[in-house]
Structure formats: structure tokens, C-alpha cells
Write a protein that holds these residues in place. Structure first.
Motif, mmCIF file in Angstrom:
data_model
loop_
_atom_site.group_PDB
_atom_site.id
_atom_site.type_symbol
_atom_site.label_atom_id
_atom_site.label_comp_id
_atom_site.label_asym_id
_atom_site.label_seq_id
_atom_site.Cartn_x
_atom_site.Cartn_y
_atom_site.Cartn_z
ATOM 1 N N ALA A 1 4.147 -18.844 60.430
ATOM 2 C CA ALA A 1 3.837 -17.852 59.393
ATOM 3 C C ALA A 1 4.621 -18.142 58.119
ATOM 4 O O ALA A 1 4.093 -18.020 57.003
ATOM 5 C CB ALA A 1 4.150 -16.444 59.906
ATOM 6 N N VAL A 2 5.893 -18.527 58.270
ATOM 7 C CA VAL A 2 6.709 -18.853 57.096
ATOM 8 C C VAL A 2 6.144 -20.064 56.373
ATOM 9 O O VAL A 2 6.158 -20.146 55.144
ATOM 10 C CB VAL A 2 8.166 -19.105 57.523
ATOM 11 N N GLU A 3 5.603 -21.022 57.156
ATOM 12 C CA GLU A 3 5.018 -22.212 56.539
ATOM 13 C C GLU A 3 3.743 -21.867 55.773
ATOM 14 O O GLU A 3 3.492 -22.416 54.702
ATOM 15 C CB GLU A 3 4.721 -23.251 57.623
ATOM 16 N N MET A 4 2.958 -20.934 56.318
ATOM 17 C CA MET A 4 1.711 -20.557 55.639
ATOM 18 C C MET A 4 1.979 -19.725 54.397
ATOM 19 O O MET A 4 1.284 -19.867 53.387
ATOM 20 C CB MET A 4 0.814 -19.762 56.602
ATOM 21 N N ILE A 5 2.995 -18.826 54.474
ATOM 22 C CA ILE A 5 3.310 -17.944 53.341
ATOM 23 C C ILE A 5 4.779 -18.172 52.967
ATOM 24 O O ILE A 5 5.679 -17.545 53.537
ATOM 25 C CB ILE A 5 3.061 -16.469 53.683
ATOM 26 N N PRO A 6 5.057 -19.088 52.051
ATOM 27 C CA PRO A 6 6.456 -19.370 51.696
ATOM 28 C C PRO A 6 7.211 -18.146 51.195
ATOM 29 O O PRO A 6 8.431 -18.042 51.386
ATOM 30 C CB PRO A 6 6.323 -20.436 50.593
ATOM 31 N N ASP A 7 6.526 -17.193 50.544
ATOM 32 C CA ASP A 7 7.209 -15.999 50.023
ATOM 33 C C ASP A 7 7.674 -15.067 51.128
ATOM 34 O O ASP A 7 8.347 -14.067 50.846
ATOM 35 C CB ASP A 7 6.274 -15.229 49.080
ATOM 36 N N LEU A 8 7.339 -15.370 52.391
ATOM 37 C CA LEU A 8 7.741 -14.498 53.491
ATOM 38 C C LEU A 8 9.251 -14.491 53.669
ATOM 39 O O LEU A 8 9.831 -13.461 54.049
ATOM 40 C CB LEU A 8 7.052 -14.956 54.779
#
Length: 573
Positions: free
Chosen positions: A272-279
Motif C-alpha cells: 500500500a505504501v508503494e502504491m500511495i507514497p503519501d501514505l
């Protein structure tokens, strides 16, 4: 440990106080019992002595001899008549008139024995007084009064009380010590259970309560040991489930994020962090602005929501599921993120595939139909024109044949029906043989074909299939290289296998397109003229042939320009 809060201290204090109170009450009761007992004993002695005196008087003894008799009894004696007047007394007494009161006198004259404790002024002390009637022929003619000092009785009673107090004091000391030992004995297993409970609270379940008694303390100890084992088992199961869940989350290709009811991120896996860097911001998980509206919407409507977002050039499917308790209260939201960029690309490729196949088939069929009808209708009269039409028909027929053959070949490869005939082949001879076939085309396009081949031992491969791969790569390199440029073919080997690369001098391939060039009918330049492009199946076939040889094939854009295709074949294929 604070003494006033210690169970040992409390037990010791309670047992000591209980012992002291019990001994005090026992001492008081015993003191009163001894006092009454000694008083009654002295009273009975004086009554016996008085009755003996009466017997002597009735026997004719001279009352004046009472002085001598009083020497043998521990009492002072007085003889009275019916009027209560003193007839005789011990010589130490100075009684005059009445020796006792009228009430006591009436009791004695009525034939009763009177016993009293009172202060007697003649003795200036408390005295035990016993008055006995003197009867003769059934009539009371007087009485005998005996006086005994209470001091002797009280002295004896005080000695008894002192003895009782001494015994009680010694008992208090002994029982205090015993109560301290007993309280420690009772509290020792409780203290041990407390320590074990503290270790259990810290997560240490190896320590057991060593209590072998069969009473309530032993039952409690067994319960704590059972609780420790049950907690250890349950916690181990929870840890195992947690590790399994963590491994599942880490091994998933999808991203997973959980939010609490306050719209805060609780957990997110690396995908998930890889898909959404702003996470992840400054090492902390934050709600990304791009999905925050979807999270709020899922919390508001408490229903499953599915949307697609474009994040950093990738198409991500976001699926939100509200987490509800048994009573329907919202506890959070579970988000699953799926990178569907490839699926969307493949969907586009499938559409292009149908379009390309239709185009690849329709165009030559149109040519075949048109030229065949022209020949049948006799429109062509000139023999040269007739031959040109026939050549076009043959050329389009061969194009259809190649297209069908490549489709069948790729289908057989994917179905695992392609037979690989391996033999030891010289890579140098194979490369030179393939390059000779392209010399006329290179001369026509003014392309300089360069070859750099190391001294490579023969390798076990299917010569025809590998030649097909090289023909496809070299043909693409020549097709996409401008006139007057170079196409470089290199071959080298190491201890693991052989690597062959083909580098063109074209404009390169966009990086976003590189992962998809191995798809069937995929073409980077959609506007390229049909006659300048292939069927779009060559690279897909080449990739499958290399995989059947347990190798790998890849492509990269060169920094100095152009694109380099390479494939690797291990020695042991």
C-alpha cells in the motif's frame, strides 16, 4: 513493600490483637471466677467455724474462753443475745451495744445465716461478716458473729490476678511470635502467587506456583497455574495468527490499509505504501488526500465502495469495506488497493489485438479479392501487369500464411505443445549465418551491421528456434534504425551461460511502454505504416522460446540512444 500494606503485617497485627483481647477477657473472667471461688471457700470456712463455736457454746463452754478459741481460727468472734446485744467477744474487739444492723439481726433471729461484705469502723477495714443463729430446743436464743478481714482475701485474689496477668503476658509474647510465624507461613504462598501473577502480567509464563496444600490456597495456586498455561497457549495462538496475518499481508500483491473510526491509519502493508507514497509521511502513517474522500464516504454510508484512481501514472482500484461491530457500530474501514494498470493495459491490448488481427486479415484479403476479381474479369491485358497482379496476390498470401503460422506457433508454445530439438551449436557460426541473411536489406537501407563475438564454446540449444529469435531481434533493429546508422550484435559468455544482445540506433522505447512490448500484437508506434511494421507477434514468440530454454530476455534504452534487446541462455538448459 510498605509494612502497613503487607499481608504479613496485617495478619500479625490481627492475630496479636485477637490474642490480647482473648487473653484479657479470659483473665478477667478467670479473675472473677477465682475471686468468687475463694470468697465462697472462705465463707464456707467461716460458717463451719461458727457452727463449731455454737456447738462448743451449747456444750457449756464459758464464752470468755472465746479468746482462746479465736487463736485457732482466722476470724474475730462475737456472741449476741436475742436483742442483738454483745454477750462476749474476742478481747481485741471493743464492741459496745449492737454488733450488727437490725436487718441482719432479724435474719439471724429468724434462723438464717447472714453473710455480708462491708466496712466495719471498729476494725477500720473491709470485713467479711458471717452471722449464725444459736438454737436450743428449736428456738433461737442468740447468735455468733464472725469477722474476717477482706485484706487477706483480696491479697490472695490479687496474687491470683497477678499470676493470671503474668501468664497472659507470657502467652501474648509467645502467641505474638507464633502469630508472626503463622502469618508468614500463611502469606508465603500468597506472596509467591503475587510474584507469579506479576510475571504473568509481564508476559513470562514459565514460572509456576509451587503450593502443594489441598486447601483453598492450594486450589487458588492450581487455578493460577492453569490460568498461566491457558494464557500462554492463547497468546501463542494469537501471536501465530498475527504472524500468519502479517505474512499474508506482506506476501499479498494488493495493498491493505485499515482505518479506525476517527479516520486515522492503524496499519498499512508495504504494498500500500508503494502504491500511495503519501501514505507514509515523516515515518508516520497519514491518510492520503487522494483517498480521504472515499474513506469518509465509506464511513458515512457504511457500505462497500469501489472506485478507480490514477496515482502516479498507475491505475489503482480502491475497495472500501466498513468494519462494524455486532451491534452495528462503526469501528473502522478496511481498504484494499489493487494495481490494475496491467489489467487495463491488457484490456486495451485485447481490443487492439482484435483490431490488429482484423486489420492484418482484412487488408491482404482485400488485396487478394481485388486483384483476383481483376484477373477473372479480364481487366488486365498486359502480361507484365498480369504478372505483377499475381506477385501481389502471392505476396499477400504469404503474409497471411506468416500471420497464421505465427499465431499457431505462439498458441502451441503457450499450450506446451512445441517440441524443442536441442543440439550443440556454435553461437559464432549461428550469428554470422543470420547476419548474412540481412546483408541485402542493410545495403538497401544503408545500415552498418556490426558483430562482436567472443570465443564461446558450443551450447546445447534448438538452433532453428534461437535463429528465429535472432532474426526477429535483428529485423526489428534494422527496421527502426535510421539510414546510415549502426546495428550492433554482441555475444559473450561466463560460467553461467551465454548472453546475446542486439542494439539499434533508433529513437528508443518510452519507459512506460517497456513492460508491455512482450504482449501479442503490441506496437509502440501505432501510426507506423503497415508495410514497415510486423505482425506484433515476434517478441511474444521470442520471449516464449527463450523461456523454453530456461533463459530470460529483456530490453533497455541506452543512454547514448537506441534500444538494446538481450537474452540469456544457461549452459544447462
Amino acid at each position: 513493600m510498605i509494612p502497613r500494606k503487607s499481608i504479613v503485617t496485617k495478619l500479625w497485627i490481627y492475630m496479636t490483637v485477637l490474642t490480647v483481647v482473648a487473653l484479657l477477657i479470659s483473665g478477667l473472667v478467670l479473675s472473677n471466677i477465682f475471686e468468687d471461688f475463694y470468697f465462697n471457700m472462705r465463707k464456707n470456712e467461716m460458717i463451719n467455724e461458727g457452727q463449731q463455736l455454737i456447738s462448743l457454746i451449747l456444750g457449756g463452754i464459758n464464752p470468755s474462753e472465746l479468746l482462746d478459741i479465736s487463736k485457732f481460727i482466722n476470724a474475730y468472734s462475737v456472741i449476741i443475745d436475742r436483742q442483738g446485744l454483745i454477750q462476749a467477744s474476742s478481747n481485741v474487739l471493743k464492741f459496745e451495744g449492737v454488733a450488727i444492723g437490725p436487718k441482719e439481726l432479724r435474719e439471724v433471729l429468724n434462723g438464717n445465716i447472714v453473710v455480708s461484705k462491708s466496712f466495719v469502723s471498729q476494725f477500720d477495714a473491709n470485713m467479711l461478716t458471717v452471722a449464725l443463729p444459736i438454737r436450743t430446743e428449736g428456738n433461737v436464743i442468740g447468735g455468733v458473729i464472725l469477722f474476717s478481714p477482706m485484706s487477706s482475701i483480696e491479697s490472695t485474689i490479687w496474687q491470683i490476678r497477678y499470676l493470671v496477668l503474668s501468664v497472659a503476658g507470657a502467652s501474648v509474647l509467645v502467641l505474638t511470635a507464633l502469630s508472626l510465624v503463622l502469618s508468614k507461613t500463611i502469606s508465603k504462598p500468597l506472596i509467591q502467587m503475587k510474584k507469579v501473577a506479576e510475571e504473568i502480567a509481564r508476559g513470562e509464563f514459565g514460572t509456576k506456583v509451587k503450593v502443594k496444600s489441598q486447601d483453598e490456597v492450594g486450589t487458588l495456586a492450581n487455578a493460577i497455574n492453569y490460568m498461566s498455561e491457558a494464557l500462554n497457549k492463547n497468546i501463542n495462538m494469537l501471536d501465530q495468527e498475527k504472524r500468519q496475518l502479517q505474512n499474508i499481508l506482506l506476501s499479498m500483491t494488493d495493498g491493505v490499509i485499515t482505518f479506525d473510526a476517527e479516520n486515522r491509519v492503524i496499519m498499512a502493508n508495504p504494498q500500500a505504501v508503494e502504491m500511495i507514497p503519501d501514505l507514509k509521511q515523516n515515518g508516520e502513517l497519514k491518510v492520503p488526500k487522494i483517498i480521504e474522500p472515499i474513506v469518509k464516504k465509506a464511513m458515512k454510508c457504511s457500505e462497500f465502495i469501489s472506485e478507480e484512481l490514477e496515482i502516479d501514472g498507475k491505475v489503482v482500484a480502491v475497495k472500501m469495506t466498513p468494519l462494524l461491530s455486532d451491534d452495528g457500530v462503526l469501528q473502522g474501514v478496511l481498504a484494499v488497493l489493487q494495481d490494475i494498470t496491467r489489467e487495463r493495459k491488457q484490456e486495451d491490448l485485447r481490443k487492439e489485438f482484435l483490431s490488429d488481427v482484423s486489420h492484418e486479415l482484412r487488408t491482404p484479403l482485400t488485396y487478394l479479392q481485388g486483384y483476383t476479381e481483376a484477373l477473372i474479369d479480364g481487366i488486365v491485358k498486359d502480361s507484365d501487369e498480369h504478372d505483377r497482379y499475381l506477385n501481389i496476390i502471392l505476396e499477400e498470401t504469404l503474409r497471411l500464411r506468416r500471420l497464421v503460422d505465427e499465431l499457431l506457433e505462439l498458441s502451441h508454445m503457450e499450450a506446451g505443445h512445441l517440441n524443442i530439438q536441442k543440439d550443440y551449436v556454435s553461437i559464432k557460426e549461428l550469428v554470422e549465418q543470420v547476419c548474412k541473411k540481412f546483408l541485402p536489406i542493410c545495403e538497401e537501407k544503408n545500415i552498418n551491421l556490426k558483430i562482436e563475438i567472443e570465443n564461446i564454446p558450443p551450447i546445447l540449444i534448438d538452433e532453428d528456434k534461437i535463429e528465429q529469435v535472432m532474426i526477429n531481434l535483428i529485423d526489428n533493429a534494422i527496421r527502426y534504425s535510421p539510414s546510415g546508422q549502426d546495428v550492433l550484435i554482441k555475444a559473450g559468455a561466463d560460467e553461467t551461460g551465454v548472453t546475446i544482445s542486439v542494439r539499434d540506433s533508433g529513437s528508443g522505447i518510452p519507459d512506460s511502454e517497456l513492460p508491455f512490448i512482450w504482449e501479442r500484437f503490441y506496437k509502440v508506434d501505432k501510426s507506423r505504416a503497415r508495410k514497415d511494421s510486423g505482425t506484433g507477434l515476434g517478441l511474444a514468440i521470442a520471449k516464449r522460446i527463450i523461456e523454453l530454454h530456461n533463459g530470460k530476455i529483456w530490453v533497455k534504452n541506452c543512454a547514448e540512444g537506441g534500444t538494446e534487446f538481450s537474452f540469456f541462455i544457461p549452459w544447462d538448459t
